[in-house]
Design a protein around this motif. Structure first.
Motif, PDB file in Angstrom:
ATOM      1  N   TYR A   7     -31.037 -39.260  15.121  1.00 30.27           N
ATOM      2  CA  TYR A   7     -30.280 -38.553  14.466  1.00 30.27           C
ATOM      3  C   TYR A   7     -30.833 -38.698  12.965  1.00 30.27           C
ATOM      4  CZ  TYR A   7     -26.001 -38.710  17.392  1.00 30.27           C
ATOM      5  OH  TYR A   7     -25.181 -38.332  18.572  1.00 30.27           O
TER       6      TYR A   7
ATOM      7  N   HIS B 132     -37.338 -41.198  24.705  1.00 32.51           N
ATOM      8  CA  HIS B 132     -35.948 -41.157  24.910  1.00 32.51           C
ATOM      9  C   HIS B 132     -35.781 -40.343  26.282  1.00 32.51           C
ATOM     10  CE1 HIS B 132     -31.484 -39.808  24.022  1.00 32.51           C
ATOM     11  NE2 HIS B 132     -32.188 -38.714  24.380  1.00 32.51           N
TER      12      HIS B 132
ATOM     13  N   ALA C 168     -32.001 -29.928  21.737  1.00 27.54           N
ATOM     14  CA  ALA C 168     -32.952 -30.177  22.477  1.00 27.54           C
ATOM     15  C   ALA C 168     -33.901 -29.056  22.558  1.00 27.54           C
ATOM     16  CB  ALA C 168     -32.755 -30.997  23.601  1.00 27.54           C
TER      17      ALA C 168
ATOM     18  N   HIS D 230     -31.117 -43.999  19.244  1.00 26.76           N
ATOM     19  CA  HIS D 230     -30.252 -42.857  18.861  1.00 26.76           C
ATOM     20  C   HIS D 230     -29.872 -42.662  17.418  1.00 26.76           C
ATOM     21  CE1 HIS D 230     -28.277 -43.398  23.229  1.00 26.76           C
ATOM     22  NE2 HIS D 230     -29.513 -42.819  23.266  1.00 26.76           N
TER      23      HIS D 230
ATOM     24  N   MET E 214     -33.504 -36.092  13.180  1.00 29.37           N
ATOM     25  CA  MET E 214     -33.266 -34.550  13.327  1.00 29.37           C
ATOM     26  C   MET E 214     -32.835 -34.053  12.024  1.00 29.37           C
ATOM     27  SD  MET E 214     -31.334 -34.272  17.044  1.00 29.37           S
ATOM     28  CE  MET E 214     -30.245 -35.982  16.824  1.00 29.37           C
TER      29      MET E 214
ATOM     30  N   ARG F 198     -24.039 -38.567  32.387  1.00 28.88           N
ATOM     31  CA  ARG F 198     -23.069 -38.763  31.266  1.00 28.88           C
ATOM     32  C   ARG F 198     -23.462 -37.613  30.447  1.00 28.88           C
ATOM     33  NH1 ARG F 198     -22.162 -45.069  29.525  1.00 28.88           N
ATOM     34  NH2 ARG F 198     -23.645 -44.386  27.585  1.00 28.88           N
TER      35      ARG F 198
ATOM     36  N   HIS G 273     -26.183 -31.480  22.326  1.00 27.60           N
ATOM     37  CA  HIS G 273     -27.195 -32.129  22.938  1.00 27.60           C
ATOM     38  C   HIS G 273     -28.511 -31.327  23.251  1.00 27.60           C
ATOM     39  CE1 HIS G 273     -29.836 -34.711  25.839  1.00 27.60           C
ATOM     40  NE2 HIS G 273     -29.536 -35.727  24.667  1.00 27.60           N
TER      41      HIS G 273
ATOM     42  N   ILE H   4     -38.627 -38.632  20.901  1.00 28.66           N
ATOM     43  CA  ILE H   4     -37.967 -37.788  21.860  1.00 28.66           C
ATOM     44  C   ILE H   4     -38.422 -38.061  23.203  1.00 28.66           C
ATOM     45  CG2 ILE H   4     -37.703 -35.411  22.770  1.00 28.66           C
ATOM     46  CD1 ILE H   4     -37.108 -34.641  19.740  1.00 28.66           C
TER      47      ILE H   4
ATOM     48  N   TYR I 185     -19.074 -38.427  26.984  1.00 23.35           N
ATOM     49  CA  TYR I 185     -19.350 -37.470  25.957  1.00 23.35           C
ATOM     50  C   TYR I 185     -18.324 -36.170  26.201  1.00 23.35           C
ATOM     51  CZ  TYR I 185     -23.430 -40.097  24.700  1.00 23.35           C
ATOM     52  OH  TYR I 185     -24.358 -40.913  24.411  1.00 23.35           O
TER      53      TYR I 185
ATOM     54  N   ARG J 222     -19.659 -36.704  16.427  1.00 26.66           N
ATOM     55  CA  ARG J 222     -19.975 -38.183  16.882  1.00 26.66           C
ATOM     56  C   ARG J 222     -19.396 -39.295  16.099  1.00 26.66           C
ATOM     57  NH1 ARG J 222     -20.906 -42.745  18.176  1.00 26.66           N
ATOM     58  NH2 ARG J 222     -22.994 -43.344  18.990  1.00 26.66           N
TER      59      ARG J 222
ATOM     60  N   ARG K 145     -23.192 -31.837  14.834  1.00 23.37           N
ATOM     61  CA  ARG K 145     -23.149 -33.108  15.783  1.00 23.37           C
ATOM     62  C   ARG K 145     -22.900 -34.347  15.410  1.00 23.37           C
ATOM     63  NH1 ARG K 145     -28.344 -34.343  19.896  1.00 23.37           N
ATOM     64  NH2 ARG K 145     -27.383 -36.121  21.191  1.00 23.37           N
TER      65      ARG K 145
HETATM   66  C1  HEM Z   1     -35.085 -32.828  21.432  1.00 24.00           C
HETATM   67  C2  HEM Z   1     -34.669 -33.708  22.352  1.00 24.00           C
HETATM   68  C3  HEM Z   1     -33.691 -34.553  22.529  1.00 24.00           C
HETATM   69  C4  HEM Z   1     -32.901 -35.121  21.347  1.00 24.00           C
HETATM   70  C5  HEM Z   1     -33.126 -34.846  19.863  1.00 24.00           C
HETATM   71  C6  HEM Z   1     -31.912 -35.979  21.863  1.00 24.00           C
HETATM   72  C7  HEM Z   1     -31.032 -36.745  21.158  1.00 24.00           C
HETATM   73  C8  HEM Z   1     -30.043 -37.718  21.753  1.00 24.00           C
HETATM   74  C9  HEM Z   1     -29.207 -38.501  20.965  1.00 24.00           C
HETATM   75  C10 HEM Z   1     -29.181 -38.590  19.494  1.00 24.00           C
HETATM   76  C11 HEM Z   1     -28.359 -39.081  21.955  1.00 24.00           C
HETATM   77  C12 HEM Z   1     -27.105 -40.061  21.556  1.00 24.00           C
HETATM   78  C13 HEM Z   1     -26.023 -39.464  21.731  1.00 24.00           C
HETATM   79  C14 HEM Z   1     -24.685 -40.428  21.119  1.00 24.00           C
HETATM   80  O1  HEM Z   1     -24.463 -41.320  21.760  1.00 24.00           O
HETATM   81  O2  HEM Z   1     -24.336 -39.856  19.963  1.00 24.00           O
HETATM   82  C15 HEM Z   1     -28.779 -38.742  23.207  1.00 24.00           C
HETATM   83  C16 HEM Z   1     -28.104 -39.208  24.328  1.00 24.00           C
HETATM   84  C17 HEM Z   1     -28.918 -38.775  25.438  1.00 24.00           C
HETATM   85  N1  HEM Z   1     -29.726 -38.217  25.946  1.00 24.00           N
HETATM   86 FE1  HEM Z   1     -31.098 -36.988  24.581  1.00 24.00          FE
HETATM   87  N2  HEM Z   1     -32.050 -36.134  23.209  1.00 24.00           N
HETATM   88  C18 HEM Z   1     -33.030 -35.328  23.498  1.00 24.00           C
HETATM   89  C19 HEM Z   1     -33.672 -34.836  24.850  1.00 24.00           C
HETATM   90  C20 HEM Z   1     -33.243 -35.571  25.871  1.00 24.00           C
HETATM   91  C21 HEM Z   1     -33.807 -35.354  27.318  1.00 24.00           C
HETATM   92  C22 HEM Z   1     -35.005 -34.459  27.410  1.00 24.00           C
HETATM   93  C23 HEM Z   1     -33.187 -36.174  28.239  1.00 24.00           C
HETATM   94  C24 HEM Z   1     -33.194 -36.360  29.745  1.00 24.00           C
HETATM   95  C25 HEM Z   1     -34.513 -36.274  30.246  1.00 24.00           C
HETATM   96  C26 HEM Z   1     -31.914 -36.800  27.382  1.00 24.00           C
HETATM   97  C27 HEM Z   1     -30.947 -37.555  28.166  1.00 24.00           C
HETATM   98  C28 HEM Z   1     -29.908 -38.222  27.156  1.00 24.00           C
HETATM   99  C29 HEM Z   1     -28.816 -38.907  27.802  1.00 24.00           C
HETATM  100  C30 HEM Z   1     -28.709 -39.316  29.232  1.00 24.00           C
HETATM  101  C31 HEM Z   1     -28.052 -39.532  26.686  1.00 24.00           C
HETATM  102  C32 HEM Z   1     -26.774 -40.325  27.060  1.00 24.00           C
HETATM  103  C33 HEM Z   1     -27.364 -41.738  26.816  1.00 24.00           C
HETATM  104  C34 HEM Z   1     -26.200 -42.770  26.796  1.00 24.00           C
HETATM  105  O3  HEM Z   1     -24.929 -42.035  27.449  1.00 24.00           O
HETATM  106  O4  HEM Z   1     -26.133 -43.731  26.414  1.00 24.00           O
HETATM  107  N3  HEM Z   1     -32.081 -36.408  26.066  1.00 24.00           N
HETATM  108  N4  HEM Z   1     -29.783 -38.034  22.948  1.00 24.00           N
END
Ligand code: HEM
Length: 166
Positions: A105, A143, A28, A101, A108, A161, A24, A140, A16, A77, A73
């Protein structure tokens, strides 16, 4: 071509970008803040319905900011892509991550639009907005738990990542 078309959403990169990571975590924080300030907006709506003036409503300002940042975003993307989910291409876990994911989206975008439509009296979908916001929080939570499972149980460095541009 639709937003969820596999060719568009699965454009892969090695990591990313800083902008994607920044958006992101910013989004969040804003979503969690919006969830906790929802009640204030409900009270403001009642004031308006009784003929009063609501003044500045933090929940509405946050909702507008979320929508603007999510649109940016999605554009980033679509233009840049994202790294492939860890695992064998086509496997259940990769497919689940991709669709999860996409669902994030979609929600959101849909949740703030519903809230703003209600507040600006374009459509009375306040109740649906509240239910959808709760559903978004559950998605969420799932996720975040999956991200932590990858990081600390599978130990595949997934969380990194979303911490370091690559
Ligand atoms: C409001 C809260 C959150 C939303 C709306 C959200 C949304 C997303 C979305 C849509 C993606 C996909 C990105 C893409 O590939 O286009 C993503 C990836 C990711 N999110 Fe979140 N996220 C949130 C909170 C969190 C939290 C709290 C964590 C960790 C504990 C987290 C960890 C990750 C990670 C590690 C990825 C990468 C996954 C990958 O590389 O396949 N996210 N998030």
């Amino acid at each position: 071509m639709s937003l969820v078309s596999s060719e568009v959403m699965l454009k892969t990169t090695t990591g990313y970008s800083g902008l994607q990571i920044g958006l992101h975590w910013l989004i969040a924080i804003l979503i969690v803040t919006a969830w906790f300030t929802g009640e204030g907006a409900g009270e403001a709506m009642e004031t308006i319905e009784e003929g009063g003036v609501a003044g500045f409503v933090p929940h509405v300002a946050i909702g507008l900011a979320i929508l603007a940042f999510v649109v940016l975003r999605v554009l980033v993307r679509l233009g840049r892509g994202a790294p492939a989910a860890p695992g064998a291409p086509g496997s259940l876990s990769v497919t689940a991550a991709d669709w999860g994911h996409r669902l994030l989206y979609l929600m959101m975008i849909a949740v703030p639009i519903g809230g703003l439509s209600t507040f600006f009296q374009l459509a009375d979908v306040g109740e649906i907005h509240g239910l959808a916001a709760n559903a978004l929080m559950i998605v969420i939570l799932g996720h975040a738990l999956m991200a932590l499972y990858h990081q600390y149980v599978l130990k595949d460095g997934l969380l990194r990542r979303m911490m370091k541009a690559g």
